[in-house]
Enzyme design. Structure first.
Site, PDB file in Angstrom:
ATOM      1  CG  ASP A 112      -7.045 -78.341 -24.440  1.00 51.10           C
ATOM      2  OD1 ASP A 112      -6.236 -78.474 -25.142  1.00 51.10           O
ATOM      3  OD2 ASP A 112      -8.671 -77.963 -24.833  1.00 51.10           O
ATOM      4  CG  ASP A 173      -7.078 -78.148 -31.335  1.00 51.98           C
ATOM      5  OD1 ASP A 173      -7.525 -78.820 -32.167  1.00 51.98           O
ATOM      6  OD2 ASP A 173      -7.561 -77.142 -30.921  1.00 51.98           O
ATOM      7  N   GLY A 231     -15.284 -87.610 -40.221  1.00 54.52           N
ATOM      8  CA  GLY A 231     -14.352 -85.489 -39.531  1.00 54.52           C
ATOM      9  C   GLY A 231     -16.312 -85.063 -39.865  1.00 54.52           C
ATOM     10  CB  THR A 233     -15.203 -78.273 -38.705  1.00 54.53           C
ATOM     11  OG1 THR A 233     -14.400 -77.916 -38.094  1.00 54.53           O
ATOM     12  CG2 THR A 233     -16.677 -77.171 -39.009  1.00 54.53           C
ATOM     13  NE  ARG A 245      -7.195 -71.921 -32.220  1.00 49.86           N
ATOM     14  CZ  ARG A 245      -8.345 -70.805 -32.079  1.00 49.86           C
ATOM     15  NH1 ARG A 245      -8.029 -69.879 -33.517  1.00 49.86           N
ATOM     16  NH2 ARG A 245      -9.326 -70.903 -31.900  1.00 49.86           N
ATOM     17  CD1 TRP A 249      -4.666 -75.994 -33.299  1.00 44.90           C
ATOM     18  CD2 TRP A 249      -3.178 -75.998 -31.771  1.00 44.90           C
ATOM     19  NE1 TRP A 249      -5.632 -75.370 -31.897  1.00 44.90           N
ATOM     20  CE2 TRP A 249      -4.189 -74.747 -31.100  1.00 44.90           C
ATOM     21  CE3 TRP A 249      -2.463 -75.617 -31.131  1.00 44.90           C
ATOM     22  CZ2 TRP A 249      -4.121 -73.758 -30.204  1.00 44.90           C
ATOM     23  CZ3 TRP A 249      -2.208 -74.490 -29.932  1.00 44.90           C
ATOM     24  CH2 TRP A 249      -2.699 -73.627 -29.675  1.00 44.90           C
TER      25      TRP A 249
END
Ligand code: GLY
Length: 395
Positions: A112, A173, A231, A233, A245, A249
């Protein structure tokens, strides 16, 4: 190579029409945001809002979260729309803290860095030509590059290479963190940043987006062999569901990579991802926190709506006039923005220091449920600015 399906937009009778959303309406909505920014200016000069509010009030914290720059970004937007130096002055004070953060590596073990330094340093550079801001942004891009694993072609989201929980984890994200790298190539001429960003976005297309155009929140790669794993979450309802969300993204992130690379496949992809999202919106067009829910008592995520509103406008901009969906994406975005302005702001909750109510940070972790999220406030502001002027992206 897997084929990603395109559901098309199913609710054409609703989204074929342009909602009534005048410039005056948007200016009034912006005036409300500016009022909140003014109320918060002193508290959040040397401190930053926490990612999520508690009882609709953001606590003040140091510059240690992945979210600090959404507030700084709001200051730059406020400066841009008003020209008032009071906003720029605070954003410039904060630049010092971002400089220290990147130089001292304070809470920088995250991808980020893209959010953090695009909305603080790149925005400052683009609006004021500050060489200092430019250098800070490049330092952040260099730090972000340390998270790039060439064999797997991905940027790892969190933690170090040998992190037992997060090693080899890429997340949807991250599409929003890539503009910092593309920008670094533009200002330095060094292609390494661009190559890493482009590789990552193609890996996200390949592994994070499923065949039905929904997304995994996160996906593991073996960083030593480059083999895809599975994958999982972190913030969604389940590994196989689609966290709202995360999908938002993607709606915004893929067109941003298209802007820098011209890879038209990313626009086709963004359309499919957007259609999946749009087809699961409830009546008021504000998504539930996970797209597995389309009605009922689960919480909405207003922040996902605000991100999607910006992404749909960006996607629409990238499409030719002949594309039949160009107008529809704008219509959906405007519908979302109107719904947020009419029903999701803190107007009737005067004790709140946030702008948008009813967001969800991380429901599985019992964190920030039905609260304000500072990135929701930022993207709502950005979406409105996009509607009143020809906005030059920070991203
Ligand atoms: N990027 C983390 C989140 O959206 O909560």
């Amino acid at each position: 190579m897997k084929e990603i399906r395109n559901e098309g937009i199913q609710n054409i009778s609703k989204y074929g029409q342009r909602p009534e959303l005048t410039k005056e309406f948007c200016e009034e909505a912006i005036a409300y945001i500016l009022k909140k920014v003014d109320q918060n200016l002193e508290t959040f000069t040397y401190k930053y809002p926490a990612p999520a509010s508690i009882n609709n009030v953001y606590p003040a914290i140091d510059n240690i979260e992945w979210t600090s720059s959404f507030w700084t970004g709001m200051l730059w937007l406020a400066y841009e729309v008003t020209g008032d130096m009071k906003y720029r002055k605070v954003a410039e004070i904060q630049l010092e803290s971002y400089k220290e953060r990147v130089e001292e590596r304070i809470a920088t073990g995250t991808h980020d860095l893209g959010f953090l330094y695009t909305l603080s340093s790149v925005a400052a550079y683009k609006l004021t030509n500050s060489e200092v801001a430019k250098e800070i942004g490049i330092k952040a891009a260099d730090l972000l590059m340390e998270r790039y694993f060439e064999k797997a072609g991905i940027i790892q989201a969190w933690g170090g290479e040998d992190d037992p929980v997060n090693g080899g984890r890429m997340i949807i994200d991250c599409c929003m963190n890539l503009p910092l790298l593309y920008w670094a190539t533009e200002v330095t001429g060094d292609k390494k940043y661009y190559e890493a960003a482009f590789s990552h976005v193609k890996m996200a297309e390949k592994y994070i987006i499923r065949e039905d155009a929904s997304s995994y929140h996160t996906f593991f790669m073996d960083i030593y062999t480059g083999q895809p794993k599975y994958g999982e979450t972190v913030q969604g309802f389940s590994d196989q569901s689609c966290w709202a969300r995360g999908q938002a993204w993607g709606i915004y992130g893929f067109p941003l990579s298209y802007n820098y690379t011209g890879d038209s496949g990313l626009i086709d992809l963004a359309k499919k991802v957007a259609n999946y999202y749009i087809n699961r919106l409830p009546d008021d067009s504000i998504a539930y926190w996970d797209l597995i829910f389309t009605s009922g008592p689960e919480e909405r995520d207003s922040s996902s709506a605000a991100i999607a509103a910006c992404g749909l406008l960006e996607l629409s901009k990238s499409l030719p006039l002949t594309d039949k969906d160009k107008q529809i994406y704008e219509n959906v975005s405007m519908q979302i923005i109107k719904s947020l302005a009419d029903q999701y702001t803190s107007k009737n909750v005067p004790e709140s220091n946030g702008v948008l109510l009813h967001a969800v940070y991380a429901k599985p972790h019992n964190s920030g449920i039905d609260e304000c999220n500072i990135w929701g406030d930022y993207y709502y502001f950005e979406a409105l600015v996009r509607l009143i002027k020809d906005w030059k992206l920070f991203w």
